[in-house]
Design an enzyme around this catalytic site. Structure first.
Site, PDB file in Angstrom:
ATOM      1  N   MET A 148       2.304  31.829 -48.585  1.00 35.72           N
ATOM      2  CA  MET A 148       1.097  31.472 -47.856  1.00 35.72           C
ATOM      3  C   MET A 148       0.612  32.608 -46.963  1.00 35.72           C
ATOM      4  O   MET A 148      -0.595  32.817 -46.816  1.00 35.72           O
ATOM      5  CB  MET A 148       1.324  30.202 -47.026  1.00 35.72           C
ATOM      6  CG  MET A 148       1.337  28.933 -47.841  1.00 35.72           C
ATOM      7  SD  MET A 148       1.124  27.446 -46.821  1.00 35.72           S
ATOM      8  CE  MET A 148       2.577  27.549 -45.773  1.00 35.72           C
ATOM      9  N   ASP A 178      10.395  40.961 -37.018  1.00 31.44           N
ATOM     10  CA  ASP A 178      11.319  39.833 -36.967  1.00 31.44           C
ATOM     11  C   ASP A 178      10.820  38.908 -35.856  1.00 31.44           C
ATOM     12  O   ASP A 178      10.864  39.267 -34.672  1.00 31.44           O
ATOM     13  CB  ASP A 178      12.726  40.333 -36.665  1.00 31.44           C
ATOM     14  CG  ASP A 178      13.746  39.220 -36.470  1.00 31.44           C
ATOM     15  OD1 ASP A 178      13.363  38.033 -36.494  1.00 31.44           O
ATOM     16  OD2 ASP A 178      14.935  39.535 -36.273  1.00 31.44           O
ATOM     17  N   VAL A 179      10.343  37.726 -36.226  1.00 29.39           N
ATOM     18  CA  VAL A 179       9.694  36.858 -35.238  1.00 29.39           C
ATOM     19  C   VAL A 179      10.662  36.294 -34.209  1.00 29.39           C
ATOM     20  O   VAL A 179      10.222  35.743 -33.184  1.00 29.39           O
ATOM     21  CB  VAL A 179       8.927  35.701 -35.916  1.00 29.39           C
ATOM     22  CG1 VAL A 179       7.790  36.222 -36.759  1.00 29.39           C
ATOM     23  CG2 VAL A 179       9.865  34.800 -36.720  1.00 29.39           C
ATOM     24  N   ASN A 205       2.799  31.980 -39.131  1.00 30.03           N
ATOM     25  CA  ASN A 205       3.075  31.487 -40.477  1.00 30.03           C
ATOM     26  C   ASN A 205       4.536  31.655 -40.898  1.00 30.03           C
ATOM     27  O   ASN A 205       5.020  30.897 -41.731  1.00 30.03           O
ATOM     28  CB  ASN A 205       2.168  32.223 -41.476  1.00 30.03           C
ATOM     29  CG  ASN A 205       2.537  31.938 -42.905  1.00 30.03           C
ATOM     30  OD1 ASN A 205       2.198  30.910 -43.469  1.00 30.03           O
ATOM     31  ND2 ASN A 205       3.271  32.882 -43.517  1.00 30.03           N
ATOM     32  N   TYR A 255      14.808  22.080 -40.660  1.00 25.20           N
ATOM     33  CA  TYR A 255      13.396  22.366 -40.937  1.00 25.20           C
ATOM     34  C   TYR A 255      12.496  21.312 -40.292  1.00 25.20           C
ATOM     35  O   TYR A 255      11.500  21.639 -39.631  1.00 25.20           O
ATOM     36  CB  TYR A 255      13.186  22.399 -42.443  1.00 25.20           C
ATOM     37  CG  TYR A 255      11.808  22.844 -42.878  1.00 25.20           C
ATOM     38  CD1 TYR A 255      11.447  24.190 -42.841  1.00 25.20           C
ATOM     39  CD2 TYR A 255      10.877  21.922 -43.342  1.00 25.20           C
ATOM     40  CE1 TYR A 255      10.186  24.605 -43.246  1.00 25.20           C
ATOM     41  CE2 TYR A 255       9.618  22.328 -43.754  1.00 25.20           C
ATOM     42  CZ  TYR A 255       9.274  23.666 -43.697  1.00 25.20           C
ATOM     43  OH  TYR A 255       8.019  24.063 -44.110  1.00 25.20           O
ATOM     44  N   VAL A 279       3.326  23.158 -51.627  1.00 31.82           N
ATOM     45  CA  VAL A 279       2.525  24.347 -51.926  1.00 31.82           C
ATOM     46  C   VAL A 279       3.317  25.229 -52.880  1.00 31.82           C
ATOM     47  O   VAL A 279       4.531  25.416 -52.716  1.00 31.82           O
ATOM     48  CB  VAL A 279       2.176  25.137 -50.651  1.00 31.82           C
ATOM     49  CG1 VAL A 279       1.272  26.320 -50.981  1.00 31.82           C
ATOM     50  CG2 VAL A 279       1.503  24.232 -49.613  1.00 31.82           C
ATOM     51  N   THR A 320       4.737  28.108 -53.622  1.00 37.40           N
ATOM     52  CA  THR A 320       5.193  29.395 -53.110  1.00 37.40           C
ATOM     53  C   THR A 320       6.620  29.639 -53.585  1.00 37.40           C
ATOM     54  O   THR A 320       7.325  28.715 -53.982  1.00 37.40           O
ATOM     55  CB  THR A 320       5.170  29.422 -51.574  1.00 37.40           C
ATOM     56  OG1 THR A 320       6.149  28.492 -51.074  1.00 37.40           O
ATOM     57  CG2 THR A 320       3.795  29.072 -51.027  1.00 37.40           C
TER      58      THR A 320
END
Length: 253
Positions: free
Chosen positions: A18, A61-62, A88, A153, A186, A188
């Protein structure tokens, strides 16, 4: 004229899936984009394909506050402002609660939730300097309805909902809008890889529950994200947008 003409966006997880679709669609709508990811070769390939005048790649790296500072600085250096942040980047791990390693649970929360919080925190000064902005947090239908085997998650995506609402309350007076998008299935690589680990899950049964009985293409989510990033959604903040083919509209939800 594109709906994002003149906008500069920072998009995390932009090397594939995405995030890659968001970057391509944003550029098509007139934005200049910086994509961040830990997948260096794939991320650079996306940026190269869009052209250096429209897109740059930064290793990001978030979960790292230092990387967030560097990513925002790189965006300002490349394009002079930050109008949009798309949080995202995310990971998915499938395991029953009793079998999941606590370190893995924490890692999912660090990437999906703490990473989103760090991004909001870091981008605010740049958006204030730009006169306002839009933050779009990518959650999931699992942020509304938990799923067996996806405790980490689901918890992270429920958390993104709460974070979005709190940030919208805090930042509205500064001209910064914050909304969340909740995709369903989705197409992906991450979703396909996860499906291979989820034994006993009936994929055809999932599709039969949908009023729109198919998986989404990534760009279908990108169009919604672009709307929220644009001035066309100027009176929208703290809101939650489902893009799930109607799954959560049905009985039992």
């Amino acid at each position: 004229m594109g709906r994002l003409d003149g906008k500069v966006a920072l998009i995390t997880g932009g090397a594939r899936g995405m995030g890659k679709a968001h970057a391509r669609h944003f550029v098509a709508e007139g934005a200049r984009v910086v994509i961040g990811d830990v997948l260096d070769e794939k991320g650079q390939a996306v940026a190269d394909g869009l052209g250096a005048d429209r897109c740059r790649f930064v290793r990001h790296d978030v979960t790292s506050a230092d990387d967030w500072e560097a990513a925002v600085a790189a965006t300002l250096s490349a394009f002079g402002r930050v109008d949009v942040l798309v949080n995202n980047a995310g990971i998915l791990r499938h395991a029953p609660v009793t079998e999941m390693d606590p370190a893995e649970f924490r890692h999912v929360l660090d990437v999906n939730l703490v990473g989103t919080w760090l991004g909001i925190r870091q981008v605010v000064p740049a958006m204030i300097a730009a006169g306002g902005g839009s933050i779009v947090n990518i959650s999931s239908i699992e942020g509304f309805a938990g799923a067996a085997g996806l405790s980490a998650y689901s918890a992270s995506k429920f958390g993104v909902r709460g974070l979005t609402r709190s940030a919208a309350q805090e930042l509205g007076s500064l001209g910064i809008r914050v909304n969340s998008v909740h995709p369903g299935g989705v197409m992906t690589s991450m979703a396909l890889a996860a499906a291979q680990t989820m034994t006993g899950v009936d994929g055809s049964g999932f599709l039969k529950q949908l009023p729109i009985a198919r998986f989404a293409e990534p760009v279908e989510i990108s169009r919604l994200v672009a709307f929220l990033a644009s001035d066309e959604s100027s009176y929208t903040t703290g809101a939650e947008f489902l893009a799930d083919g109607g799954l959560l509209s049905g009985p039992g939800y």
